[in-house]
Design a protein around this motif. Structure first.
Motif, PDB file in Angstrom:
ATOM      1  N   HIS A 137      -4.974  -5.036  -1.992  1.00 52.52           N
ATOM      2  CA  HIS A 137      -5.502  -3.790  -1.423  1.00 52.52           C
ATOM      3  C   HIS A 137      -6.712  -4.045  -0.536  1.00 52.52           C
ATOM      4  CE1 HIS A 137      -3.548  -1.239  -4.807  1.00 52.52           C
ATOM      5  NE2 HIS A 137      -2.698  -1.630  -3.891  1.00 52.52           N
TER       6      HIS A 137
ATOM      7  N   GLY B 219     -10.701   4.574   0.686  1.00 49.32           N
ATOM      8  CA  GLY B 219     -10.554   3.217   1.203  1.00 49.32           C
ATOM      9  C   GLY B 219     -11.736   2.815   2.079  1.00 49.32           C
TER      10      GLY B 219
ATOM     11  N   ARG C  49     -12.052   5.396  -8.099  1.00 51.65           N
ATOM     12  CA  ARG C  49     -10.810   5.910  -8.678  1.00 51.65           C
ATOM     13  C   ARG C  49     -11.050   6.901  -9.805  1.00 51.65           C
ATOM     14  NH1 ARG C  49      -8.583   0.471  -7.859  1.00 51.65           N
ATOM     15  NH2 ARG C  49      -6.754   0.673  -6.539  1.00 51.65           N
TER      16      ARG C  49
ATOM     17  N   SER D 106      -0.316   6.907   4.667  1.00 51.53           N
ATOM     18  CA  SER D 106       0.640   6.517   3.630  1.00 51.53           C
ATOM     19  C   SER D 106       1.686   7.602   3.485  1.00 51.53           C
ATOM     20  CB  SER D 106      -0.059   6.297   2.289  1.00 51.53           C
ATOM     21  OG  SER D 106      -0.759   5.084   2.300  1.00 51.53           O
TER      22      SER D 106
ATOM     23  N   GLU E 258      -2.382   3.910  -4.927  1.00 51.41           N
ATOM     24  CA  GLU E 258      -2.463   2.982  -3.799  1.00 51.41           C
ATOM     25  C   GLU E 258      -2.570   3.771  -2.488  1.00 51.41           C
ATOM     26  OE1 GLU E 258      -0.119  -0.695  -4.079  1.00 51.41           O
ATOM     27  OE2 GLU E 258       1.016   0.129  -2.410  1.00 51.41           O
TER      28      GLU E 258
ATOM     29  N   THR F 218       4.750   3.641   0.004  1.00 56.27           N
ATOM     30  CA  THR F 218       4.437   3.090  -1.313  1.00 56.27           C
ATOM     31  C   THR F 218       4.938   4.018  -2.410  1.00 56.27           C
ATOM     32  OG1 THR F 218       2.655   2.447  -2.816  1.00 56.27           O
ATOM     33  CG2 THR F 218       2.104   4.088  -1.154  1.00 56.27           C
TER      34      THR F 218
ATOM     35  N   PHE G  85      -5.947   5.284  -2.124  1.00 55.46           N
ATOM     36  CA  PHE G  85      -7.009   4.296  -2.027  1.00 55.46           C
ATOM     37  C   PHE G  85      -7.020   3.566  -0.691  1.00 55.46           C
ATOM     38  CE2 PHE G  85      -9.450   0.594  -3.428  1.00 55.46           C
ATOM     39  CZ  PHE G  85     -10.562   1.305  -3.841  1.00 55.46           C
ATOM     40  N   LEU G  86      -5.842   3.435  -0.077  1.00 56.47           N
ATOM     41  CA  LEU G  86      -5.766   2.657   1.159  1.00 56.47           C
ATOM     42  C   LEU G  86      -5.857   3.517   2.413  1.00 56.47           C
ATOM     43  CD1 LEU G  86      -2.958   0.050   0.369  1.00 56.47           C
ATOM     44  CD2 LEU G  86      -5.430  -0.272   0.339  1.00 56.47           C
TER      45      LEU G  86
ATOM     46  N   ARG H  90      -1.513  -7.178  -6.753  1.00 58.32           N
ATOM     47  CA  ARG H  90      -1.520  -5.943  -5.963  1.00 58.32           C
ATOM     48  C   ARG H  90      -2.935  -5.481  -5.671  1.00 58.32           C
ATOM     49  NH1 ARG H  90       3.529  -2.321  -6.470  1.00 58.32           N
ATOM     50  NH2 ARG H  90       2.642  -0.656  -5.247  1.00 58.32           N
ATOM     51  N   GLU H  91      -3.753  -5.449  -6.717  1.00 59.10           N
ATOM     52  CA  GLU H  91      -5.145  -5.002  -6.559  1.00 59.10           C
ATOM     53  C   GLU H  91      -5.887  -5.855  -5.543  1.00 59.10           C
ATOM     54  OE1 GLU H  91      -7.542  -3.296  -9.323  1.00 59.10           O
ATOM     55  OE2 GLU H  91      -5.896  -1.841  -9.236  1.00 59.10           O
TER      56      GLU H  91
ATOM     57  N   LEU I 115      -6.858  -3.552   3.608  1.00 53.97           N
ATOM     58  CA  LEU I 115      -7.865  -2.695   4.242  1.00 53.97           C
ATOM     59  C   LEU I 115      -8.692  -3.467   5.264  1.00 53.97           C
ATOM     60  CD1 LEU I 115      -9.129  -0.455   1.301  1.00 53.97           C
ATOM     61  CD2 LEU I 115      -8.166   0.327   3.473  1.00 53.97           C
TER      62      LEU I 115
END
Ligand SMILES: Nc1ncnc2c1ncn2[C@@H]1O[C@H](COP(=O)(O)OP(=O)(O)O)[C@@H](O)[C@H]1O
Ligand SMILES: [Mg+2]
Length: 263
Positions: A178, A228, A241, A41, A201, A196, A204-205, A174-175, A182
């Motif tokens: 994700h 992720g 998170r 990312s 995000e 992003t 997490f990804l 969005r959630e 993935l």
């Protein structure tokens, strides 16, 4: 299918400088390698040059100096092994859902029967199994982004380049996206580059988060992440998170993004 499948392909920018015309460089000395199976990312303030990095990786732009390479070969333009997804879904409203997904295969000369089979299969994998014959205008924003993902994967790209693909979606959608992104990334064995606005995000990804600071754009910070992969392995995203390590990584990224703001 269309693109050659090389499990260890690498897409890289090497010491890249980019100027638009005579203006000061937008990027200076940017080096970034994305391997297949990696999820990188790219975050940074607006105007730091993130989209420029993606456009170089996609081959829409050439560097002013330095190199953009796939496995050591110079990138000279866009190619089927690199799929690009923008915030604007770019779907063609005069084609139905399945035909949109099948478009890259049509361009590659694949026959109608085979195209439709692949398209319906991909639509199943993005949760739109029965929507193939619907017109695009009947699809919601979230459904359109899923169709865009399915289309991007149709040509079996080695790299998936995404410029704020979820930016226009509401938080709930969005959630849900994700988890889907993935899974598609894992199953496609592609290397991913995601731009992003959302630090969470990104953490997490990704397998790696890279910070671009502006004027000129330089990579000033990197964070490795495994959240992720743990989510994919079945752990609860909310618990992940709230882990102290997650929160600490988020703070480091906030600091890195704003590091030179006062200067
Ligand atoms: N085609 C272009 N011509 C001239 N300047 C551009 C062009 N595209 C982007 N820029 C400038 O380059 C800088 C970085 O833009 P961009 O890569 O879009 O940043 P980001 O995606 O991080 O917001 C900005 O100052 C922007 O105005
Ligand atoms: Mg941008």
């Amino acid at each position: 299918m269309t693109a050659p499948q090389r499990p260890d392909a690498v897409l890289s920018l090497g010491d890249v400088t980019l100027r638009y015309g005579a203006a000061a460089p937008v990027l200076a000395g940017v080096s970034l390698a994305i391997r297949r199976g990696e999820f990188v990312s790219l975050i940074g303030r607006s105007g730091s040059g993130k989209t420029t990095v993606l456009n170089l990786a996609a081959g829409f732009l050439g560097p002013s100096s330095g190199q953009v390479l796939i496995d050591g070969r110079s990138v000279r333009g866009p190619g089927p092994e690199r799929a690009v997804i923008f915030q604007d879904d770019g779907l063609l409203p005069w084609l139905n859902v399945a035909a949109n997904v099948a478009l890259p295969l049509k361009l590659a000369g694949i026959g109608a029967e085979a195209r439709r089979r692949v398209a319906l299969d991909l639509l199943g994998s993005v949760g739109l199994a029965d929507q193939g014959d619907k017109p695009i205008w009947q699809m919601s924003g979230g459904q359109r982004q899923r169709i865009g993902l399915a289309r991007a994967l149709a040509a079996r790209p080695e790299f998936l380049l995404m410029d704020e693909p979820l930016g226009a979606l509401d938080a709930m959608t969005r959630e849900r996206m994700h988890g889907l992104i993935l899974k598609l990334w894992r199953d496609s064995h592609a290397g991913a580059l995601l731009i992003t606005h959302s630090i969470e995000e990104a953490l997490f990804l990704s397998t790696r988060v890279v910070v671009l600071t502006p004027s000129p754009g330089r990579i000033t910070h990197e964070e490795k992440t495994l959240w992720g992969r743990r989510f994919l392995a079945g752990e609860d995203p909310r618990a992940l998170r709230s882990e102290p390590e997650f929160i600490a990584a988020r703070e480091r990224l906030v600091d890195a993004i704003h590091a030179r703001e006062a200067a």
